[in-house]
Design a protein around this motif. Structure first.
Motif, PDB file in Angstrom:
ATOM      1  N   GLY A  69       0.824  -1.207   0.000  1.00  0.00           N
ATOM      2  CA  GLY A  69       0.000   0.000   0.000  1.00  0.00           C
ATOM      3  C   GLY A  69       0.852   1.250   0.000  1.00  0.00           C
ATOM      4  N   ARG A  70       1.419   1.586   1.140  1.00  0.00           N
ATOM      5  CA  ARG A  70       2.334   2.727   1.241  1.00  0.00           C
ATOM      6  C   ARG A  70       3.759   2.220   1.342  1.00  0.00           C
ATOM      7  NH1 ARG A  70      -0.108   7.892   2.665  1.00  0.00           N
ATOM      8  NH2 ARG A  70      -2.093   7.744   1.577  1.00  0.00           N
ATOM      9  N   LEU A  71       4.638   2.914   0.640  1.00  0.00           N
ATOM     10  CA  LEU A  71       6.061   2.605   0.654  1.00  0.00           C
ATOM     11  C   LEU A  71       6.820   3.836   1.095  1.00  0.00           C
ATOM     12  CD1 LEU A  71       6.318   0.911  -2.858  1.00  0.00           C
ATOM     13  CD2 LEU A  71       5.976  -0.200  -0.640  1.00  0.00           C
ATOM     14  N   CYS A  72       8.048   3.639   1.512  1.00  0.00           N
ATOM     15  CA  CYS A  72       8.905   4.761   1.861  1.00  0.00           C
ATOM     16  C   CYS A  72      10.193   4.649   1.068  1.00  0.00           C
ATOM     17  CB  CYS A  72       9.204   4.758   3.361  1.00  0.00           C
ATOM     18  SG  CYS A  72       9.945   6.300   3.910  1.00  0.00           S
ATOM     19  N   ILE A  73      10.518   5.726   0.359  1.00  0.00           N
ATOM     20  CA  ILE A  73      11.779   5.798  -0.364  1.00  0.00           C
ATOM     21  C   ILE A  73      12.736   6.581   0.522  1.00  0.00           C
ATOM     22  CG2 ILE A  73      12.948   6.641  -2.419  1.00  0.00           C
ATOM     23  CD1 ILE A  73      10.161   6.346  -3.831  1.00  0.00           C
ATOM     24  N   ASN A  74      13.788   5.917   0.961  1.00  0.00           N
ATOM     25  CA  ASN A  74      14.800   6.507   1.839  1.00  0.00           C
ATOM     26  C   ASN A  74      16.017   6.874   1.009  1.00  0.00           C
ATOM     27  OD1 ASN A  74      13.966   5.713   4.907  1.00  0.00           O
ATOM     28  ND2 ASN A  74      13.290   4.130   3.467  1.00  0.00           N
ATOM     29  N   ILE A  75      16.404   8.140   1.015  1.00  0.00           N
ATOM     30  CA  ILE A  75      17.608   8.561   0.299  1.00  0.00           C
ATOM     31  C   ILE A  75      18.789   8.275   1.219  1.00  0.00           C
ATOM     32  CG2 ILE A  75      18.839  10.479  -0.759  1.00  0.00           C
ATOM     33  CD1 ILE A  75      16.046  11.726  -1.325  1.00  0.00           C
ATOM     34  N   LEU A  76      19.618   7.313   0.800  1.00  0.00           N
ATOM     35  CA  LEU A  76      20.681   6.829   1.679  1.00  0.00           C
ATOM     36  C   LEU A  76      21.859   7.792   1.756  1.00  0.00           C
ATOM     37  CD1 LEU A  76      20.749   3.022   0.813  1.00  0.00           C
ATOM     38  CD2 LEU A  76      19.511   4.199   2.644  1.00  0.00           C
ATOM     39  N   SER A  77      22.455   7.836   2.942  1.00  0.00           N
ATOM     40  CA  SER A  77      23.640   8.659   3.182  1.00  0.00           C
ATOM     41  C   SER A  77      24.898   7.813   2.995  1.00  0.00           C
ATOM     42  CB  SER A  77      23.592   9.255   4.592  1.00  0.00           C
ATOM     43  OG  SER A  77      23.640   8.232   5.560  1.00  0.00           O
ATOM     44  N   GLU A  78      26.011   8.484   2.829  1.00  0.00           N
ATOM     45  CA  GLU A  78      27.281   7.804   2.573  1.00  0.00           C
ATOM     46  C   GLU A  78      27.621   6.748   3.630  1.00  0.00           C
ATOM     47  OE1 GLU A  78      31.403   6.972   2.942  1.00  0.00           O
ATOM     48  OE2 GLU A  78      30.501   8.519   4.204  1.00  0.00           O
ATOM     49  N   PRO A  79      27.349   6.970   4.922  1.00  0.00           N
ATOM     50  CA  PRO A  79      27.667   5.924   5.904  1.00  0.00           C
ATOM     51  C   PRO A  79      26.744   4.697   5.843  1.00  0.00           C
ATOM     52  CG  PRO A  79      27.503   8.074   6.970  1.00  0.00           C
ATOM     53  CD  PRO A  79      27.004   8.227   5.576  1.00  0.00           C
ATOM     54  N   GLN A  80      25.728   4.712   4.983  1.00  0.00           N
ATOM     55  CA  GLN A  80      24.757   3.609   4.950  1.00  0.00           C
ATOM     56  C   GLN A  80      25.068   2.551   3.893  1.00  0.00           C
ATOM     57  OE1 GLN A  80      21.149   6.209   4.859  1.00  0.00           O
ATOM     58  NE2 GLN A  80      20.512   4.864   6.536  1.00  0.00           N
ATOM     59  N   LEU A  81      26.317   2.433   3.489  1.00  0.00           N
ATOM     60  CA  LEU A  81      26.688   1.418   2.511  1.00  0.00           C
ATOM     61  C   LEU A  81      26.282   0.021   2.983  1.00  0.00           C
ATOM     62  CD1 LEU A  81      27.990   0.424  -0.064  1.00  0.00           C
ATOM     63  CD2 LEU A  81      30.217   0.545   1.088  1.00  0.00           C
ATOM     64  N   PRO A 104       4.429   8.524   8.422  1.00  0.00           N
ATOM     65  CA  PRO A 104       3.018   8.732   8.785  1.00  0.00           C
ATOM     66  C   PRO A 104       2.116   7.566   8.377  1.00  0.00           C
ATOM     67  CG  PRO A 104       3.942  10.782   8.002  1.00  0.00           C
ATOM     68  CD  PRO A 104       4.995   9.712   7.770  1.00  0.00           C
ATOM     69  N   GLY A 105       2.430   6.904   7.260  1.00  0.00           N
ATOM     70  CA  GLY A 105       1.646   5.752   6.809  1.00  0.00           C
ATOM     71  C   GLY A 105       2.159   4.427   7.339  1.00  0.00           C
ATOM     72  N   GLY A 106       3.207   4.446   8.163  1.00  0.00           N
ATOM     73  CA  GLY A 106       3.710   3.241   8.808  1.00  0.00           C
ATOM     74  C   GLY A 106       4.871   2.547   8.132  1.00  0.00           C
ATOM     75  N   SER A 107       5.343   3.034   7.007  1.00  0.00           N
ATOM     76  CA  SER A 107       6.469   2.398   6.329  1.00  0.00           C
ATOM     77  C   SER A 107       7.785   2.756   7.011  1.00  0.00           C
ATOM     78  CB  SER A 107       6.529   2.850   4.865  1.00  0.00           C
ATOM     79  OG  SER A 107       5.383   2.417   4.185  1.00  0.00           O
ATOM     80  N   PRO A 108       8.794   1.893   6.904  1.00  0.00           N
ATOM     81  CA  PRO A 108      10.069   2.153   7.577  1.00  0.00           C
ATOM     82  C   PRO A 108      10.842   3.351   7.022  1.00  0.00           C
ATOM     83  CG  PRO A 108       9.814  -0.188   7.137  1.00  0.00           C
ATOM     84  CD  PRO A 108       8.729   0.514   6.384  1.00  0.00           C
ATOM     85  N   ILE A 117      10.535   9.737   1.506  1.00  0.00           N
ATOM     86  CA  ILE A 117       9.411  10.098   0.661  1.00  0.00           C
ATOM     87  C   ILE A 117       8.404   8.958   0.751  1.00  0.00           C
ATOM     88  CG2 ILE A 117       8.695  10.716  -1.689  1.00  0.00           C
ATOM     89  CD1 ILE A 117      11.858  11.173  -2.121  1.00  0.00           C
ATOM     90  N   GLU A 118       7.219   9.244   1.283  1.00  0.00           N
ATOM     91  CA  GLU A 118       6.187   8.217   1.387  1.00  0.00           C
ATOM     92  C   GLU A 118       5.327   8.242   0.126  1.00  0.00           C
ATOM     93  OE1 GLU A 118       3.755   6.659   5.018  1.00  0.00           O
ATOM     94  OE2 GLU A 118       2.829   8.482   4.237  1.00  0.00           O
ATOM     95  N   VAL A 119       5.158   7.064  -0.487  1.00  0.00           N
ATOM     96  CA  VAL A 119       4.484   6.974  -1.780  1.00  0.00           C
ATOM     97  C   VAL A 119       3.517   5.794  -1.822  1.00  0.00           C
ATOM     98  CG1 VAL A 119       6.502   7.961  -2.967  1.00  0.00           C
ATOM     99  CG2 VAL A 119       6.253   5.482  -2.849  1.00  0.00           C
ATOM    100  N   SER A 120       2.689   5.798  -2.851  1.00  0.00           N
ATOM    101  CA  SER A 120       1.914   4.622  -3.230  1.00  0.00           C
ATOM    102  C   SER A 120       2.089   4.421  -4.727  1.00  0.00           C
ATOM    103  CB  SER A 120       0.431   4.795  -2.882  1.00  0.00           C
ATOM    104  OG  SER A 120      -0.126   5.890  -3.587  1.00  0.00           O
ATOM    105  N   VAL A 121       2.000   3.179  -5.167  1.00  0.00           N
ATOM    106  CA  VAL A 121       2.216   2.854  -6.575  1.00  0.00           C
ATOM    107  C   VAL A 121       1.056   3.400  -7.396  1.00  0.00           C
ATOM    108  CG1 VAL A 121       2.452   0.993  -8.268  1.00  0.00           C
ATOM    109  CG2 VAL A 121       3.587   0.823  -6.025  1.00  0.00           C
TER     110      VAL A 121
END
Length: 161
Positions: A69-81, A104-108, A117-121
């Motif tokens: 339903g809801r997804l979260c797009i996480n923009i990764l930082s350099e330490p998150q390799l 807000p929609g419960g995605s990680p 960025i919280e999205v839906s397809v």
């Protein structure tokens, strides 16, 4: 048929640096977080707010995320390799030792991500060996300061400032 082989295609297109995102959601069957890493992410439209990313047909995680339903797009930082590598593996507990909180929609929302960025397809388009996913943005925010995780010529790196 084409005269362009895969290795040459990768070599040439690898000269284009991209950021790396983690696409996360909650698996409806288990209630557990799941996710995948992608370097094919872009903004599409301001009105309505749309983004897009590409997922390989072979992904075993995408069917789980699609149903979330809801997804979260996480923009990764350099330490998150390591987070990127962990989400890129097949099988296992991809979220072992990864700290996150709910959007807000419960995605990680991953701890340490530069933004989320919280999205839906909205739409899916088959394109060769991938699916182009167009997603509607419902909410978004900056999360942490830092430098982005970059993908360039088959490896990961960072900006030198």
């Amino acid at each position: 048929m084409t005269d362009i082989d895969g290795a040459r295609f990768r070599s040439v297109l690898g000269r284009f640096a991209t950021g790396v995102v983690a696409i996360t959601g909650i698996d409806g069957a288990t209630g557990r977080p799941t996710g995948l890493a992608a370097n094919s992410f872009t903004s599409v439209s301001l009105e309505p707010p749309l983004v897009a990313f590409c997922v390989a047909h072979t992904s075993s995680t995408w069917p789980l995320l699609r149903e979330a339903g809801r997804l979260c797009i996480n923009i990764l930082s350099e330490p998150q390799l390591q987070v990127c590598k962990q989400l890129a593996i097949k099988g296992g507990d991809k979220f072992a030792d990864i700290a996150w909180s709910g959007s807000p929609g419960g995605s990680p929302v991953l701890e340490g991500a530069l933004a989320w960025i919280e999205v839906s397809v909205e739409q899916e388009h088959v394109a060769g060996d991938h699916v182009i996913v167009v997603a509607r943005v419902h909410d978004l925010d900056k999360h942490h300061e830092g430098e982005p995780l970059l993908f360039y010529q088959g490896g990961y790196g960072r900006f030198e400032t």
